[in-house]
Design a protein around this motif. Structure first.
Motif, PDB file in Angstrom:
ATOM      1  N   ARG A 191       0.853  -1.189   0.000  1.00 43.41           N
ATOM      2  CA  ARG A 191       0.000   0.000   0.000  1.00 43.41           C
ATOM      3  C   ARG A 191       0.885   1.233   0.000  1.00 43.41           C
ATOM      4  O   ARG A 191       2.008   1.191   0.525  1.00 43.41           O
ATOM      5  CB  ARG A 191      -0.849   0.083   1.270  1.00 43.41           C
ATOM      6  CG  ARG A 191      -1.824  -1.001   1.422  1.00 43.41           C
ATOM      7  CD  ARG A 191      -3.214  -0.549   0.976  1.00 43.41           C
ATOM      8  NE  ARG A 191      -4.008  -1.746   0.695  1.00 43.41           N
ATOM      9  CZ  ARG A 191      -5.074  -1.782  -0.064  1.00 43.41           C
ATOM     10  NH1 ARG A 191      -5.499  -0.690  -0.656  1.00 43.41           N
ATOM     11  NH2 ARG A 191      -5.730  -2.898  -0.271  1.00 43.41           N
ATOM     12  N   ILE A 192       0.339   2.303  -0.531  1.00 43.95           N
ATOM     13  CA  ILE A 192       1.079   3.570  -0.528  1.00 43.95           C
ATOM     14  C   ILE A 192       0.413   4.495   0.477  1.00 43.95           C
ATOM     15  O   ILE A 192      -0.816   4.643   0.485  1.00 43.95           O
ATOM     16  CB  ILE A 192       1.084   4.190  -1.936  1.00 43.95           C
ATOM     17  CG1 ILE A 192       1.728   3.203  -2.922  1.00 43.95           C
ATOM     18  CG2 ILE A 192       1.813   5.513  -1.921  1.00 43.95           C
ATOM     19  CD1 ILE A 192       1.719   3.677  -4.358  1.00 43.95           C
ATOM     20  N   ARG A 193       1.201   5.087   1.324  1.00 47.25           N
ATOM     21  CA  ARG A 193       0.703   6.033   2.324  1.00 47.25           C
ATOM     22  C   ARG A 193       1.113   7.447   1.929  1.00 47.25           C
ATOM     23  O   ARG A 193       2.302   7.728   1.762  1.00 47.25           O
ATOM     24  CB  ARG A 193       1.274   5.696   3.712  1.00 47.25           C
ATOM     25  CG  ARG A 193       0.860   4.342   4.215  1.00 47.25           C
ATOM     26  CD  ARG A 193      -0.616   4.330   4.542  1.00 47.25           C
ATOM     27  NE  ARG A 193      -1.110   2.986   4.788  1.00 47.25           N
ATOM     28  CZ  ARG A 193      -2.382   2.649   4.751  1.00 47.25           C
ATOM     29  NH1 ARG A 193      -3.314   3.547   4.449  1.00 47.25           N
ATOM     30  NH2 ARG A 193      -2.757   1.418   4.995  1.00 47.25           N
ATOM     31  N   THR A 194       0.115   8.282   1.727  1.00 47.63           N
ATOM     32  CA  THR A 194       0.378   9.671   1.320  1.00 47.63           C
ATOM     33  C   THR A 194      -0.438  10.602   2.215  1.00 47.63           C
ATOM     34  O   THR A 194      -1.329  10.149   2.936  1.00 47.63           O
ATOM     35  CB  THR A 194      -0.024   9.903  -0.163  1.00 47.63           C
ATOM     36  OG1 THR A 194      -1.462   9.927  -0.243  1.00 47.63           O
ATOM     37  CG2 THR A 194       0.536   8.843  -1.088  1.00 47.63           C
ATOM     38  N   PRO A 195      -0.199  11.901   2.124  1.00 45.26           N
ATOM     39  CA  PRO A 195      -0.986  12.835   2.937  1.00 45.26           C
ATOM     40  C   PRO A 195      -2.396  13.061   2.393  1.00 45.26           C
ATOM     41  O   PRO A 195      -3.176  13.770   3.020  1.00 45.26           O
ATOM     42  CB  PRO A 195      -0.191  14.147   2.853  1.00 45.26           C
ATOM     43  CG  PRO A 195       1.081  13.838   2.169  1.00 45.26           C
ATOM     44  CD  PRO A 195       0.902  12.565   1.418  1.00 45.26           C
ATOM     45  N   ILE A 216       5.951   3.895   1.033  1.00 46.14           N
ATOM     46  CA  ILE A 216       5.523   2.736   0.253  1.00 46.14           C
ATOM     47  C   ILE A 216       5.727   1.515   1.148  1.00 46.14           C
ATOM     48  O   ILE A 216       6.860   1.159   1.477  1.00 46.14           O
ATOM     49  CB  ILE A 216       6.347   2.609  -1.040  1.00 46.14           C
ATOM     50  CG1 ILE A 216       6.112   3.830  -1.925  1.00 46.14           C
ATOM     51  CG2 ILE A 216       6.001   1.328  -1.778  1.00 46.14           C
ATOM     52  CD1 ILE A 216       6.930   3.834  -3.211  1.00 46.14           C
ATOM     53  N   GLU A 217       4.617   0.920   1.557  1.00 47.81           N
ATOM     54  CA  GLU A 217       4.676  -0.223   2.474  1.00 47.81           C
ATOM     55  C   GLU A 217       4.579  -1.504   1.658  1.00 47.81           C
ATOM     56  O   GLU A 217       3.525  -1.803   1.084  1.00 47.81           O
ATOM     57  CB  GLU A 217       3.530  -0.147   3.480  1.00 47.81           C
ATOM     58  CG  GLU A 217       3.583   1.117   4.332  1.00 47.81           C
ATOM     59  CD  GLU A 217       2.370   1.283   5.243  1.00 47.81           C
ATOM     60  OE1 GLU A 217       2.417   2.203   6.082  1.00 47.81           O
ATOM     61  OE2 GLU A 217       1.398   0.513   5.106  1.00 47.81           O
ATOM     62  N   VAL A 218       5.673  -2.229   1.598  1.00 46.55           N
ATOM     63  CA  VAL A 218       5.705  -3.469   0.817  1.00 46.55           C
ATOM     64  C   VAL A 218       5.359  -4.631   1.752  1.00 46.55           C
ATOM     65  O   VAL A 218       5.955  -4.795   2.816  1.00 46.55           O
ATOM     66  CB  VAL A 218       7.079  -3.664   0.162  1.00 46.55           C
ATOM     67  CG1 VAL A 218       7.111  -4.945  -0.654  1.00 46.55           C
ATOM     68  CG2 VAL A 218       7.415  -2.458  -0.727  1.00 46.55           C
ATOM     69  N   ALA A 219       4.357  -5.403   1.356  1.00 46.61           N
ATOM     70  CA  ALA A 219       3.853  -6.481   2.216  1.00 46.61           C
ATOM     71  C   ALA A 219       4.671  -7.755   2.025  1.00 46.61           C
ATOM     72  O   ALA A 219       5.204  -7.998   0.937  1.00 46.61           O
ATOM     73  CB  ALA A 219       2.389  -6.754   1.876  1.00 46.61           C
ATOM     74  N   PRO A 220       4.752  -8.587   3.091  1.00 44.13           N
ATOM     75  CA  PRO A 220       5.391  -9.884   2.905  1.00 44.13           C
ATOM     76  C   PRO A 220       4.541 -10.742   1.949  1.00 44.13           C
ATOM     77  O   PRO A 220       3.331 -10.567   1.910  1.00 44.13           O
ATOM     78  CB  PRO A 220       5.395 -10.496   4.327  1.00 44.13           C
ATOM     79  CG  PRO A 220       4.465  -9.675   5.153  1.00 44.13           C
ATOM     80  CD  PRO A 220       4.265  -8.364   4.447  1.00 44.13           C
ATOM     81  N   PRO A 221       5.128 -11.641   1.169  1.00 43.07           N
ATOM     82  CA  PRO A 221       6.539 -11.980   1.143  1.00 43.07           C
ATOM     83  C   PRO A 221       7.357 -11.082   0.236  1.00 43.07           C
ATOM     84  O   PRO A 221       8.546 -11.293   0.039  1.00 43.07           O
ATOM     85  CB  PRO A 221       6.521 -13.409   0.580  1.00 43.07           C
ATOM     86  CG  PRO A 221       5.401 -13.374  -0.421  1.00 43.07           C
ATOM     87  CD  PRO A 221       4.353 -12.475   0.194  1.00 43.07           C
ATOM     88  N   ASP A 270      -4.011   8.242  -0.190  1.00 41.33           N
ATOM     89  CA  ASP A 270      -3.557   7.378   0.891  1.00 41.33           C
ATOM     90  C   ASP A 270      -4.269   6.026   0.767  1.00 41.33           C
ATOM     91  O   ASP A 270      -5.481   5.972   0.571  1.00 41.33           O
ATOM     92  CB  ASP A 270      -3.901   8.033   2.232  1.00 41.33           C
ATOM     93  CG  ASP A 270      -3.330   7.260   3.393  1.00 41.33           C
ATOM     94  OD1 ASP A 270      -2.150   6.869   3.318  1.00 41.33           O
ATOM     95  OD2 ASP A 270      -4.059   7.041   4.378  1.00 41.33           O
ATOM     96  N   GLY A 271      -3.507   4.951   0.856  1.00 35.58           N
ATOM     97  CA  GLY A 271      -4.092   3.611   0.789  1.00 35.58           C
ATOM     98  C   GLY A 271      -4.130   3.027  -0.610  1.00 35.58           C
ATOM     99  O   GLY A 271      -4.645   1.919  -0.806  1.00 35.58           O
TER     100      GLY A 271
END
Ligand code: SAM
Length: 163
Positions: free
Chosen positions: A29-33, A53-58, A135-136
């Motif tokens: 997911r991307i987190r922005t203002p 930029i939140e990269v999820a496992p794996p 965001d999201g």
């Protein structure tokens, strides 16, 4: 003129075929203002706010080596977009252009791309500037900026073909 999901004067919508499952997976997911399309930049800017930029496992394991690149290409899924317009009026003035001649988020496959500057990495999170999404927003892919990347695999005959 920010579109939510309305159709504007002279725009043309089609009866869009049902999506085929291309087997895409969202890798994070991307987190922005920005929580509203009324606030998002039209295009990201290199000196814009820091985004995550939140990269999820794996898939976080696939980040190895990315810090070597000052800029990365980010591909994301503009998940709130309608997908059925073939002519659009970006200025909402009745003048329209074909969807493939503009960078509107409204597209049959609403893929957004930005070149972002990589400001840092905190484990599975990349800190970047240069994004323009809500965001999201789901993340599709990350690649080094092609201008900074030299292929590592040996060349193939097609690499030398011209004309
Ligand atoms: N830089 C990308 C590109 O050129 O492919 C995207 C450009 S698009 C014009 C950016 C706009 O998309 C934003 O200003 C906002 O109005 C809209 N947008 C951003 N995130 C979105 C989302 N998750 N779903 C739908 N629309 C979004």
């Amino acid at each position: 003129m920010v579109r939510l999901n309305e159709i504007r004067l002279n725009e043309v919508a089609v009866d869009a075929p049902a999506p085929v499952d291309a087997g895409l997976v969202f890798i994070g997911r991307i987190r922005t203002p920005w929580t509203s399309r009324l606030e998002c930049p039209r295009q990201g800017r290199a000196d814009g706010p820091l985004c995550r930029i939140e990269v999820a496992p794996p898939w976080d394991a696939a980040l190895d080596g990315i810090e070597a690149f000052e800029r990365i290409e980010v591909l994301y899924w503009l998940h709130q977009s309608r997908r059925d317009l073939v002519r659009q009026s970006p200025a909402d003035d009745g003048a329209t252009r074909g969807t493939f001649a503009i960078r509107s988020p409204v597209r049959p496959n609403p893929i957004g791309t930005s070149i972002a500057s990589l400001a840092g990495r905190e484990g599975s999170v990349l800190l970047v500037r240069g994004l323009d999404c809500l965001d999201g927003t789901p993340l599709l892919d990350l690649k080094p900026d092609r201008c900074l990347f030299t292929p590592i695999a040996p060349p193939q005959p097609g690499d030398f073909e011209t004309g």
